[in-house]
Design a protein around this motif. Structure first.
Motif, PDB file in Angstrom:
ATOM      1  N   PRO A 334       0.817  -1.220   0.000  1.00 40.22           N
ATOM      2  CA  PRO A 334       0.000   0.000   0.000  1.00 40.22           C
ATOM      3  C   PRO A 334       0.848   1.267   0.000  1.00 40.22           C
ATOM      4  O   PRO A 334       1.988   1.273   0.480  1.00 40.22           O
ATOM      5  N   ALA A 335       0.285   2.329  -0.534  1.00 40.79           N
ATOM      6  CA  ALA A 335       0.971   3.630  -0.532  1.00 40.79           C
ATOM      7  C   ALA A 335       1.228   4.066   0.901  1.00 40.79           C
ATOM      8  O   ALA A 335       0.382   3.869   1.789  1.00 40.79           O
ATOM      9  N   PRO A 336       2.380   4.658   1.170  1.00 43.16           N
ATOM     10  CA  PRO A 336       2.742   5.014   2.558  1.00 43.16           C
ATOM     11  C   PRO A 336       1.839   6.061   3.194  1.00 43.16           C
ATOM     12  O   PRO A 336       1.817   6.181   4.420  1.00 43.16           O
ATOM     13  N   ASP A 337       1.066   6.812   2.388  1.00 41.73           N
ATOM     14  CA  ASP A 337       0.209   7.849   2.968  1.00 41.73           C
ATOM     15  C   ASP A 337      -1.214   7.342   3.236  1.00 41.73           C
ATOM     16  O   ASP A 337      -2.090   8.114   3.622  1.00 41.73           O
ATOM     17  N   SER A 338      -1.467   6.037   3.028  1.00 39.57           N
ATOM     18  CA  SER A 338      -2.760   5.446   3.371  1.00 39.57           C
ATOM     19  C   SER A 338      -2.689   4.857   4.773  1.00 39.57           C
ATOM     20  O   SER A 338      -1.594   4.642   5.314  1.00 39.57           O
ATOM     21  N   VAL A 339      -3.848   4.603   5.389  1.00 40.40           N
ATOM     22  CA  VAL A 339      -3.840   3.953   6.701  1.00 40.40           C
ATOM     23  C   VAL A 339      -3.151   2.602   6.604  1.00 40.40           C
ATOM     24  O   VAL A 339      -2.328   2.233   7.450  1.00 40.40           O
ATOM     25  N   GLU A 340      -3.469   1.834   5.537  1.00 41.02           N
ATOM     26  CA  GLU A 340      -2.829   0.533   5.372  1.00 41.02           C
ATOM     27  C   GLU A 340      -1.314   0.689   5.229  1.00 41.02           C
ATOM     28  O   GLU A 340      -0.550  -0.136   5.748  1.00 41.02           O
ATOM     29  N   GLY A 341      -0.875   1.735   4.527  1.00 43.44           N
ATOM     30  CA  GLY A 341       0.558   1.959   4.368  1.00 43.44           C
ATOM     31  C   GLY A 341       1.238   2.288   5.682  1.00 43.44           C
ATOM     32  O   GLY A 341       2.344   1.808   5.963  1.00 43.44           O
ATOM     33  N   LEU A 342       0.612   3.112   6.511  1.00 41.42           N
ATOM     34  CA  LEU A 342       1.165   3.439   7.824  1.00 41.42           C
ATOM     35  C   LEU A 342       1.276   2.195   8.688  1.00 41.42           C
ATOM     36  O   LEU A 342       2.274   1.998   9.407  1.00 41.42           O
ATOM     37  N   LEU A 343       0.243   1.333   8.637  1.00 39.25           N
ATOM     38  CA  LEU A 343       0.266   0.115   9.434  1.00 39.25           C
ATOM     39  C   LEU A 343       1.234  -0.910   8.856  1.00 39.25           C
ATOM     40  O   LEU A 343       1.854  -1.687   9.603  1.00 39.25           O
ATOM     41  N   TYR A 344       1.377  -0.926   7.540  1.00 42.49           N
ATOM     42  CA  TYR A 344       2.285  -1.870   6.887  1.00 42.49           C
ATOM     43  C   TYR A 344       3.741  -1.605   7.276  1.00 42.49           C
ATOM     44  O   TYR A 344       4.572  -2.521   7.260  1.00 42.49           O
ATOM     45  N   ALA A 345       4.051  -0.375   7.617  1.00 44.32           N
ATOM     46  CA  ALA A 345       5.429  -0.015   7.962  1.00 44.32           C
ATOM     47  C   ALA A 345       5.867  -0.591   9.304  1.00 44.32           C
ATOM     48  O   ALA A 345       7.071  -0.639   9.602  1.00 44.32           O
TER      49      ALA A 345
END
Length: 400
Positions: A334-345
């Motif tokens: 997911p793109a880093p600026d999405s909620v999923e991206g933040l959680l994926y990090a």
């Protein structure tokens, strides 16, 4: 930001989930953003085991045909049939082919073996007998209700005979014609026979209610509850078929809304038994209105979760699930600026997030809504965070 978000996460365990809630809910709903992935069903199974062993939960309800679910319930409670038969006949939507669903049924049967009835686990399907392509004939539910009543109630009270029902129902193929979903003229839902059946079904449900003390005494509360399910299903299907035959612009909105209403009615009945875990698509369990586009038209309706939450208040809790990747379906990082991206990090593979604290940690940050390249996956709507009691995140979903 990453540190603040990390502080909102916990292991996906019953104890962690309960810490997010003010009290043990009667219905704890666990959503999923896509269907058919055993990774998510394995997580569901493990959480259910912990809820059974640690929190006294005794029922699981899933997004499957409520009438077929009776086959599963009979098997797990009393050993009726075989596991192979149950997996073939006890699930709709193809869910019976899932290895995770098979393991759930096997474990529930093993758990119940030798236990007294009050301690046994129960299974429920809470969807109507509906598929995307159409709806079942009301025959099974309507004749089962009539049969239950005819064996125990005064014949003079009946609005019709079984032979009358059979004549009005006619050939089941008339009801299950898949062409009717997109062409109202192919539906029998507003025929003279269907209209008469709606009146008779209403009278039979009324008779069931009127005779409640006698029926429970003559049979059991369990048998009476099952008859109530027959009544809800028969009236719901006849209402659904009627709208399938309608040509009003609101036709599709009413159809999707009626499905969720049937789901909600079944969930409220499940809640009467005691605490239950509910599992279905996020869209059916969320508190906000559900939305979709069908045939180019936007649809908006209240989900089953919204309806149940309005009835139960804090006794309904909802955990949404969000995903990082489903690479075999083309859903990549997911793109880093999405909620999923933040959680994926974050480093963990799966965890449950305190949704309220996550919203606080995000502050004025407005995460971008994720866009899925695959129609079968519905990304998280950041605007819905406030309506979650928790958020389960699974980093990567391998092919089942």
């Amino acid at each position: 930001m990453a540190t603040d978000i990390k502080e909102t996460t916990h292991a996906v365990e019953a104890a962690s989930v309960m810490k997010l809630l003010s009290a043990r809910p009667r219905l704890l709903a666990l959503g999923e953003p896509t269907h058919g992935e055993d990774t998510l069903l394995d997580l569901r199974n493990e959480l259910f085991r912990q809820l059974v062993e640690q929190e006294g939960y005794r029922t699981i309800a899933i997004e499957s045909d409520c009438m077929r679910g009776l086959v599963v319930d009979d098997y797990v409670t009393s050993g009726t049939g075989t596991l192979d038969e149950v997996m073939e006949h006890g699930f709709s939507h193809g869910w019976g082919t899932s290895a995770a669903n098979r393991e759930l049924v096997r474990w529930m049967r093993a758990y119940n073996d030798g236990r007294p009835a009050p301690e046994r686990l129960r299974f429920a399907g809470f969807d109507g007998p509906l598929e995307i392509t159409g709806a079942a004939s009301p025959r099974q539910a309507l004749t089962a209700l009539h049969g239950y009543l005819s064996a125990r109630a005064d014949a003079d009270l009946f609005p019709c005979t079984a032979e009358t029902l059979d004549r009005l129902l006619g050939d089941d193929d008339r009801w299950t014609n898949t062409a009717a979903m997109m062409d109202p003229t192919r539906s029998v839902g507003k025929s003279a026979e269907a209209n008469e059946l709606r009146l008779l079904a209403d009278d039979l449900v009324s008779l069931l209610d009127e005779q409640t003390p006698h029926l429970i005494k003559e049979t059991s509360r369990e048998d009476w509850d099952r008859a109530r399910l027959y009544g809800r299903t028969a009236t719901g299907l006849l209402r659904y078929h009627s709208w399938m035959a309608d040509t009003a612009p609101s036709r599709m909105t009413r159809l999707v809304g009626l499905r969720d209403q049937m789901m909600a009615d079944n969930l409220l009945a499940v809640a009467e038994r005691g605490p239950a875990l509910v599992h279905a698509h996020n869209g059916h369990l969320q508190r906000e209105k559900s939305t979709m586009r069908m045939s180019g038209r936007p649809l908006e309706w209240w989900s089953a979760g919204a309806l149940v939450s309005a009835h139960l208040g804090e006794e309904y809790a909802f955990l949404a699930t969000a995903l990082g990747t489903i690479r075999h379906q083309g859903v990549d990082t997911p793109a880093p600026d999405s909620v999923e991206g933040l959680l994926y990090a974050l480093p963990e593979d799966r965890y449950v997030v305190d949704a309220a604290r996550l919203a606080t940690a995000l502050g004025d940050t407005r995460p971008a809504p994720r866009v899925s390249p695959w129609f079968g996956y519905a990304p998280l709507d950041p605007a819905h965070l406030a309506g979650f009691d928790g958020l389960v995140f699974v980093k990567d979903v391998p092919q089942s």
